[in-house]
Motif scaffolding. Structure first.
Motif, PDB file in Angstrom:
ATOM      1  N   HIS A   1       0.663  -1.147   0.018  1.00 53.95           N
ATOM      2  CA  HIS A   1      -0.055  -0.044  -0.097  1.00 53.95           C
ATOM      3  C   HIS A   1       0.836   1.240  -0.069  1.00 53.95           C
ATOM      4  O   HIS A   1       0.324   2.444  -0.259  1.00 53.95           O
ATOM      5  N   ASP A   2       2.205   1.368   0.422  1.00 55.45           N
ATOM      6  CA  ASP A   2       3.064   2.502   0.327  1.00 55.45           C
ATOM      7  C   ASP A   2       3.910   2.646  -0.569  1.00 55.45           C
ATOM      8  O   ASP A   2       4.733   3.623  -0.643  1.00 55.45           O
ATOM      9  N   CYS A   3       4.028   1.488  -1.665  1.00 56.75           N
ATOM     10  CA  CYS A   3       5.185   1.519  -2.373  1.00 56.75           C
ATOM     11  C   CYS A   3       5.413   2.590  -3.207  1.00 56.75           C
ATOM     12  O   CYS A   3       6.542   3.146  -3.539  1.00 56.75           O
ATOM     13  N   GLY A   4       4.175   3.415  -3.683  1.00 51.86           N
ATOM     14  CA  GLY A   4       4.463   4.462  -4.429  1.00 51.86           C
ATOM     15  C   GLY A   4       5.251   5.762  -3.643  1.00 51.86           C
ATOM     16  O   GLY A   4       5.821   6.689  -4.321  1.00 51.86           O
TER      17      GLY A   4
ATOM     18  N   CYS B   1       2.301   6.560  -8.767  1.00 53.13           N
ATOM     19  CA  CYS B   1       3.398   5.806  -9.063  1.00 53.13           C
ATOM     20  C   CYS B   1       3.062   4.315  -8.205  1.00 53.13           C
ATOM     21  O   CYS B   1       3.591   3.456  -8.821  1.00 53.13           O
ATOM     22  N   SER B   2       2.414   4.018  -7.284  1.00 58.57           N
ATOM     23  CA  SER B   2       1.993   2.641  -6.622  1.00 58.57           C
ATOM     24  C   SER B   2       1.334   1.868  -7.839  1.00 58.57           C
ATOM     25  O   SER B   2       1.978   0.658  -7.865  1.00 58.57           O
ATOM     26  N   TYR B   3       0.505   2.437  -8.626  1.00 57.84           N
ATOM     27  CA  TYR B   3      -0.085   1.654  -9.508  1.00 57.84           C
ATOM     28  C   TYR B   3       1.020   1.224 -10.663  1.00 57.84           C
ATOM     29  O   TYR B   3       1.075   0.199 -10.975  1.00 57.84           O
ATOM     30  N   GLU B   4       1.915   2.206 -10.984  1.00 55.26           N
ATOM     31  CA  GLU B   4       2.678   1.841 -12.028  1.00 55.26           C
ATOM     32  C   GLU B   4       3.789   0.932 -11.615  1.00 55.26           C
ATOM     33  O   GLU B   4       4.236  -0.016 -12.270  1.00 55.26           O
ATOM     34  N   ILE B   5       4.054   0.885 -10.326  1.00 56.18           N
ATOM     35  CA  ILE B   5       5.346   0.044  -9.763  1.00 56.18           C
ATOM     36  C   ILE B   5       4.610  -1.495  -9.782  1.00 56.18           C
ATOM     37  O   ILE B   5       5.282  -2.349 -10.188  1.00 56.18           O
TER      38      ILE B   5
ATOM     39  N   THR C   1       5.952  -4.752 -12.477  1.00 58.17           N
ATOM     40  CA  THR C   1       6.651  -5.618 -11.828  1.00 58.17           C
ATOM     41  C   THR C   1       6.004  -6.969 -11.640  1.00 58.17           C
ATOM     42  O   THR C   1       4.708  -7.243 -11.248  1.00 58.17           O
ATOM     43  N   GLU C   2       6.773  -7.980 -12.128  1.00 63.92           N
ATOM     44  CA  GLU C   2       6.204  -9.387 -12.194  1.00 63.92           C
ATOM     45  C   GLU C   2       6.162  -9.904 -10.673  1.00 63.92           C
ATOM     46  O   GLU C   2       7.416  -9.830 -10.036  1.00 63.92           O
ATOM     47  N   ILE C   3       5.151 -10.246 -10.409  1.00 62.20           N
ATOM     48  CA  ILE C   3       5.069 -10.783  -8.859  1.00 62.20           C
ATOM     49  C   ILE C   3       4.658 -12.334  -9.080  1.00 62.20           C
ATOM     50  O   ILE C   3       3.704 -12.616  -9.470  1.00 62.20           O
ATOM     51  N   ILE C   4       5.442 -12.888  -8.646  1.00 61.48           N
ATOM     52  CA  ILE C   4       5.587 -14.497  -8.756  1.00 61.48           C
ATOM     53  C   ILE C   4       4.248 -14.862  -7.964  1.00 61.48           C
ATOM     54  O   ILE C   4       3.878 -14.526  -6.735  1.00 61.48           O
ATOM     55  N   GLY C   5       3.196 -15.690  -8.677  1.00 62.02           N
ATOM     56  CA  GLY C   5       2.300 -16.207  -8.067  1.00 62.02           C
ATOM     57  C   GLY C   5       0.882 -15.347  -8.535  1.00 62.02           C
ATOM     58  O   GLY C   5      -0.287 -15.732  -8.138  1.00 62.02           O
ATOM     59  N   LEU C   6       1.255 -14.186  -8.993  1.00 62.26           N
ATOM     60  CA  LEU C   6       0.099 -13.306  -9.341  1.00 62.26           C
ATOM     61  C   LEU C   6      -0.026 -13.314 -11.053  1.00 62.26           C
ATOM     62  O   LEU C   6       1.114 -12.872 -11.717  1.00 62.26           O
ATOM     63  N   SER C   7      -1.250 -13.571 -11.453  1.00 59.53           N
ATOM     64  CA  SER C   7      -1.508 -13.131 -12.888  1.00 59.53           C
ATOM     65  C   SER C   7      -1.568 -11.909 -13.081  1.00 59.53           C
ATOM     66  O   SER C   7      -1.478 -10.875 -12.184  1.00 59.53           O
ATOM     67  N   HIS C   8      -1.461 -11.480 -14.528  1.00 60.06           N
ATOM     68  CA  HIS C   8      -1.690  -9.767 -14.817  1.00 60.06           C
ATOM     69  C   HIS C   8      -2.805  -9.282 -14.175  1.00 60.06           C
ATOM     70  O   HIS C   8      -2.933  -8.107 -13.860  1.00 60.06           O
ATOM     71  N   ALA C   9      -3.905 -10.302 -14.615  1.00 60.00           N
ATOM     72  CA  ALA C   9      -5.341  -9.461 -14.103  1.00 60.00           C
ATOM     73  C   ALA C   9      -5.325  -9.439 -12.655  1.00 60.00           C
ATOM     74  O   ALA C   9      -5.674  -8.602 -12.120  1.00 60.00           O
ATOM     75  N   GLU C  10      -4.588 -10.226 -11.839  1.00 62.21           N
ATOM     76  CA  GLU C  10      -4.536 -10.234 -10.278  1.00 62.21           C
ATOM     77  C   GLU C  10      -3.750  -9.049  -9.857  1.00 62.21           C
ATOM     78  O   GLU C  10      -4.019  -8.053  -8.960  1.00 62.21           O
ATOM     79  N   ARG C  11      -2.608  -8.587 -10.649  1.00 66.87           N
ATOM     80  CA  ARG C  11      -1.939  -7.719 -10.449  1.00 66.87           C
ATOM     81  C   ARG C  11      -2.328  -6.322 -10.538  1.00 66.87           C
ATOM     82  O   ARG C  11      -2.452  -5.277  -9.993  1.00 66.87           O
ATOM     83  N   GLU C  12      -3.322  -6.360 -11.690  1.00 70.87           N
ATOM     84  CA  GLU C  12      -4.180  -5.113 -12.213  1.00 70.87           C
ATOM     85  C   GLU C  12      -5.194  -4.883 -10.748  1.00 70.87           C
ATOM     86  O   GLU C  12      -5.305  -3.712 -10.605  1.00 70.87           O
ATOM     87  N   MET C  13      -5.871  -5.887 -10.337  1.00 66.59           N
ATOM     88  CA  MET C  13      -6.710  -5.779  -9.338  1.00 66.59           C
ATOM     89  C   MET C  13      -5.811  -5.209  -8.018  1.00 66.59           C
ATOM     90  O   MET C  13      -6.378  -4.166  -7.387  1.00 66.59           O
ATOM     91  N   ILE C  14      -4.590  -5.652  -7.728  1.00 66.34           N
ATOM     92  CA  ILE C  14      -3.962  -5.212  -6.318  1.00 66.34           C
ATOM     93  C   ILE C  14      -3.388  -3.721  -6.709  1.00 66.34           C
ATOM     94  O   ILE C  14      -3.589  -3.128  -6.002  1.00 66.34           O
ATOM     95  N   ALA C  15      -3.051  -3.613  -8.013  1.00 70.40           N
ATOM     96  CA  ALA C  15      -2.674  -1.902  -8.289  1.00 70.40           C
ATOM     97  C   ALA C  15      -3.693  -1.204  -8.257  1.00 70.40           C
ATOM     98  O   ALA C  15      -3.366   0.024  -7.807  1.00 70.40           O
ATOM     99  N   ASN C  16      -4.940  -1.603  -8.703  1.00 69.27           N
ATOM    100  CA  ASN C  16      -6.026  -0.532  -8.520  1.00 69.27           C
ATOM    101  C   ASN C  16      -6.535  -0.315  -7.000  1.00 69.27           C
ATOM    102  O   ASN C  16      -6.777   0.880  -6.497  1.00 69.27           O
ATOM    103  N   ILE C  17      -6.486  -1.385  -6.303  1.00 65.81           N
ATOM    104  CA  ILE C  17      -6.802  -1.253  -4.848  1.00 65.81           C
ATOM    105  C   ILE C  17      -5.659  -0.446  -3.860  1.00 65.81           C
ATOM    106  O   ILE C  17      -6.287   0.558  -3.046  1.00 65.81           O
ATOM    107  N   VAL C  18      -4.530  -0.648  -4.417  1.00 67.28           N
ATOM    108  CA  VAL C  18      -3.412   0.309  -3.782  1.00 67.28           C
ATOM    109  C   VAL C  18      -3.537   1.799  -4.195  1.00 67.28           C
ATOM    110  O   VAL C  18      -3.508   2.817  -3.544  1.00 67.28           O
ATOM    111  N   ARG C  19      -3.842   1.739  -5.520  1.00 67.11           N
ATOM    112  CA  ARG C  19      -4.116   3.304  -6.007  1.00 67.11           C
ATOM    113  C   ARG C  19      -5.288   3.814  -5.357  1.00 67.11           C
ATOM    114  O   ARG C  19      -5.127   5.143  -4.895  1.00 67.11           O
ATOM    115  N   PHE C  20      -6.455   3.251  -5.268  1.00 66.03           N
ATOM    116  CA  PHE C  20      -7.513   4.019  -4.665  1.00 66.03           C
ATOM    117  C   PHE C  20      -7.575   4.035  -3.232  1.00 66.03           C
ATOM    118  O   PHE C  20      -8.341   4.606  -2.520  1.00 66.03           O
TER     119      PHE C  20
END
Length: 191
Positions: free
Chosen positions: A52-55, A66-70, A74-93
């Motif tokens: 949540h604070d990465c940006g 910045c959080s969303y873009e990071i 970043t390829e996060i092992i165990g997360l698909s692109h769709a899951e990464r997009e979900m997490i990125a949006n949660i952190v962004r919002f």
């Protein structure tokens, strides 16, 4: 905790100052507990809590972007692109006003149901982060009770919670919109 989350946690432990690391773990565990209570995805709540604070390490004025873009770059092992997009949006919002379905990025492939999950996990992350606004881990224990239309968060502490109460009040409307219950903070009465 999955091996992927453990790997992220270990990397953060090496990179973050102790106070921020402890805050990050607190947000992660509180978000996980709230997700469990509300039937939301616990692993995604934990991942969003960890990131949540990465940006903030790139730009304090554009934390959300910045959080969303990071996260998206970043390829996060165990997360698909769709899951990464979900997490990125949660952190962004967590750091910018929520954009409702249809208002958001036109390039996104997120469907309406997934967007609702993003909204709920964003509401959880906002409350979890608000409960440690001072980054001082003031709560010795948090007990969650459902009373009428309120999610009562009973905090066991001797510390002043004015900062946390103020921020929770700001985050409560969105949480209530997502879950139809209002989070309220109460201090545990000591004998």
């Amino acid at each position: 905790m999955t091996t992927e989350l453990t790997a992220i946690r270990k990397k953060l432990e090496k990179k973050l100052k102790e106070e921020r690391y402890i805050h990050t773990l607190g947000v992660m565990y509180t978000a996980a507990s709230m997700a469990m209570r509300h039937g939301a995805d616990v692993q995604k709540a934990m991942t969003a809590g960890l990131l949540h604070d990465c940006g903030k390490y790139i730009s304090m004025s554009e934390v959300a972007k910045c959080s969303y873009e990071i996260i998206m770059s970043t390829e996060i092992i165990g997360l698909s692109h769709a899951e990464r997009e979900m997490i990125a949006n949660i952190v962004r919002f967590n750091n910018e006003p929520f954009k409702y379905y249809g208002e958001a990025d036109s390039k996104s492939t997120i469907d309406r149901d997934t967007y609702m999950i993003i909204g709920k996990l964003t509401a959880i992350l906002r409350v979890a982060n608000a409960l440690d606004r001072s980054h001082k881990q003031k709560a010795e224990n948090i007990k969650v009770q459902l009373q009428d239309k309120e999610l009562v968060l009973v905090i066991d502490t001797q510390e002043n919670l004015l900062l946390e109460e103020g921020l929770l009040t700001q985050k409560a409307d969105f949480f209530e919109e997502m879950f139809n219950i209002r989070p309220v903070l109460r201090r545990k009465k000591r004998k």
